[in-house]
Write an enzyme that holds these catalytic residues in place. Sequence first.
Site, PDB file in Angstrom:
ATOM      1  N   LYS A   1       0.833  -1.214   0.000  1.00  0.00           N
ATOM      2  CA  LYS A   1       0.000   0.000   0.000  1.00  0.00           C
ATOM      3  C   LYS A   1       0.860   1.253   0.000  1.00  0.00           C
ATOM      4  CE  LYS A   1      -4.260  -1.592   0.469  1.00  0.00           C
ATOM      5  NZ  LYS A   1      -5.641  -1.513   0.804  1.00  0.00           N
TER       6      LYS A   1
ATOM      7  N   LYS B   1      -3.624 -10.082  -6.934  1.00  0.00           N
ATOM      8  CA  LYS B   1      -4.861 -10.360  -6.213  1.00  0.00           C
ATOM      9  C   LYS B   1      -5.999  -9.476  -6.725  1.00  0.00           C
ATOM     10  CE  LYS B   1      -5.792  -8.580  -2.122  1.00  0.00           C
ATOM     11  NZ  LYS B   1      -6.935  -8.292  -1.254  1.00  0.00           N
TER      12      LYS B   1
ATOM     13  N   LYS C   1     -10.414  -4.468  -4.513  1.00  0.00           N
ATOM     14  CA  LYS C   1     -11.395  -3.423  -4.799  1.00  0.00           C
ATOM     15  C   LYS C   1     -10.739  -2.102  -5.148  1.00  0.00           C
ATOM     16  CE  LYS C   1     -13.149  -3.366  -0.238  1.00  0.00           C
ATOM     17  NZ  LYS C   1     -12.203  -3.270   0.885  1.00  0.00           N
TER      18      LYS C   1
HETATM   19  P1  ATP Z   1      -8.097  -3.120  -0.874  1.00  0.00           P
HETATM   20  O1  ATP Z   1      -8.000  -3.193  -2.358  1.00  0.00           O
HETATM   21  O2  ATP Z   1      -8.596  -1.812  -0.361  1.00  0.00           O
HETATM   22  O3  ATP Z   1      -6.865  -3.615  -0.185  1.00  0.00           O
HETATM   23  P2  ATP Z   1      -9.450  -5.621  -0.822  1.00  0.00           P
HETATM   24  O4  ATP Z   1     -10.194  -5.730  -2.101  1.00  0.00           O
HETATM   25  O5  ATP Z   1      -8.169  -6.376  -0.701  1.00  0.00           O
HETATM   26  O6  ATP Z   1      -9.242  -4.099  -0.466  1.00  0.00           O
HETATM   27  P3  ATP Z   1     -10.316  -6.002   1.854  1.00  0.00           P
HETATM   28  O7  ATP Z   1     -11.323  -5.078   2.424  1.00  0.00           O
HETATM   29  O8  ATP Z   1      -8.898  -5.739   2.202  1.00  0.00           O
HETATM   30  O9  ATP Z   1     -10.465  -6.059   0.289  1.00  0.00           O
HETATM   31  O10 ATP Z   1     -10.648  -7.500   2.204  1.00  0.00           O
HETATM   32  C1  ATP Z   1     -11.814  -7.943   2.798  1.00  0.00           C
HETATM   33  C2  ATP Z   1     -11.734  -9.414   3.084  1.00  0.00           C
HETATM   34  O11 ATP Z   1     -11.786 -10.143   1.865  1.00  0.00           O
HETATM   35  C3  ATP Z   1     -10.447  -9.865   3.756  1.00  0.00           C
HETATM   36  O12 ATP Z   1     -10.749 -10.955   4.598  1.00  0.00           O
HETATM   37  C4  ATP Z   1      -9.594 -10.312   2.625  1.00  0.00           C
HETATM   38  O13 ATP Z   1      -8.641 -11.269   3.016  1.00  0.00           O
HETATM   39  C5  ATP Z   1     -10.613 -10.907   1.686  1.00  0.00           C
HETATM   40  N1  ATP Z   1     -10.191 -10.754   0.296  1.00  0.00           N
HETATM   41  C6  ATP Z   1      -9.979  -9.575  -0.353  1.00  0.00           C
HETATM   42  N2  ATP Z   1      -9.593  -9.792  -1.621  1.00  0.00           N
HETATM   43  C7  ATP Z   1      -9.568 -11.145  -1.771  1.00  0.00           C
HETATM   44  C8  ATP Z   1      -9.252 -11.994  -2.870  1.00  0.00           C
HETATM   45  N3  ATP Z   1      -8.888 -11.505  -4.033  1.00  0.00           N
HETATM   46  N4  ATP Z   1      -9.351 -13.335  -2.697  1.00  0.00           N
HETATM   47  C9  ATP Z   1      -9.736 -13.840  -1.505  1.00  0.00           C
HETATM   48  N5  ATP Z   1     -10.040 -13.089  -0.429  1.00  0.00           N
HETATM   49  C10 ATP Z   1      -9.963 -11.761  -0.557  1.00  0.00           C
END
Ligand code: ATP
Length: 331
Positions: A115, A197, A200
Site C-alpha cells: 500500500k 490479487k 477493490k
Molecule cells: P483493498 O483493495 O482496499 O486492499 P481488498 O479488495 O483487498 O481491499 P479487503 O477489504 O482488504 O479487500 O478485504 C476484505 C476481506 O476479503 C479480507 O478478509 C480479505 O482477506 C478478503 N479478500 C480480499 N480480496 C480477496 C481476494 N482476491 N481473494 C480472496 N479473499 C480476498
Amino acid sequence: MEERKKRIFSGIQPSGELTLGSYMGAIRNWVQLQHEYDCLFCIVDEHAITVRQEPAQLRKRSVAQLAQYIACGLDPEKNIMFIQSHVPQHAELAWILGCYTQFGELSRMTQFKAKSQQHADNITAGLFTYPVLMAADILLYQADLVPVGADQKQHVELTRDIAVRFNGVYSDTFVLPEPFIPKLGARIMSLDDPSSKMSKSVPDGCINLMDQPEVIMKKFKRAVTDCETAVKFDQANKPGISNLLTIYCAATGKTMDEAEAEFAGQGYGVFKPAVGEAVVELFRPIREEADRIMKDKAYLEGVYKTGAQRAQYLANKTLSKVQRKIGFVAR
Ligand code: ATP
Ligand code: LTN
C-alpha cells in the site's frame, strides 16, 4: 459454569465495492460459520481512512456494505453487526496495543509495503499502524477465530504475537485467535492479471458483488488466459485458467475434477462465459436483496445502532480489564 460458544470477529473496509474476492475469501465463510459461533461482523471504516476517502462516498458505502452483508445471508438478529467507529473502544485499545508492538514488526507487513507503494504520496502513520487497530478489533472481543482471505493471515499472526506478549507481561488477558482461511477461494486473482490479487482498489479485472449481469459477463469474456485450449488446473503454467476454475468451483460447489471433466474438449470460448454465468446466478439474488434492503434506511439504522450497543458491552469488559492491568486509575 456454562461454556461459552466460540467467538468470531471479522470485518471488511468500506473503501470500495465488495468484490468476488471478498465474497469468496471472507463473507461466504461467515455465512456458513454464523450457525456454529457467536459472531461479530464489522464495517471497518477506521481502517478505510488509512488511505484517502471521499466523505460522502464513505458514509454511503458503509451503510450499503451493511445491506450487502445482510443480503449475502448474515442474520443481524443472530450476529452482532456494526460500524467500527461507533465503538470507540477499538481506537482506545489500539493505542494501548501500539505500545506493545515493535516498529520492526509493522515494517515487515507485506500489505503495508504494497500500500505504501500504491499511495507513495500519502504514507501516513495510520497506514503503518493499521495492523495494531486490526489486533484491537480482534482482541477486544476475545475472538477465537478470524475468517479472512489469505492476504490477511500475516495480520492475524501479528495479533497473536501481540496477545502472547501482553499476556506474558500481565497474565492471561486475551484469547489467542486463529485465522480461518478457506481451502477454496482464499486468493482470487484479478481477471486482467492473474499474477495479482483481485482487489477493490484496483477496479481493472475486478468483479463487484453489485455488478449488473452484462458487466460480469463482459469481464469474464475478456479474462486473461493463455494461448492453449485445455481447461485444466495448473497454477504454475495456467494461472488465468486455474483462477477461473477456482471461481467456477467455488460458485457452483463442483469439485475441480468435475469442472475439468465438464469442459474437457471444449475451448475457452465455452468455458469463460460459463464461469460468468455461474457468478451472475450466484450474485443475482444477493444484488436484488441488497437493493431492496437499501431502500429501508430505518431498518439499517436500527441494525447498526443495536449492533454498536451490543458490541460496546463486550468491548468494555476487555478494555476495562486491560486498563486495570496496565495501571490506569479506575474512572
Ligand atoms: P483493498 O483493495 O482496499 O486492499 P481488498 O479488495 O483487498 O481491499 P479487503 O477489504 O482488504 O479487500 O478485504 C476484505 C476481506 O476479503 C479480507 O478478509 C480479505 O482477506 C478478503 N479478500 C480480499 N480480496 C480477496 C481476494 N482476491 N481473494 C480472496 N479473499 C480476498
Ligand atoms: N484488514 C482487513 C480488514 C479488517 C479485519 C479486522 C479483518 C480490519 N479489522 C479484524 C478481520 C478481523 C482487510 O481485509 N484489509
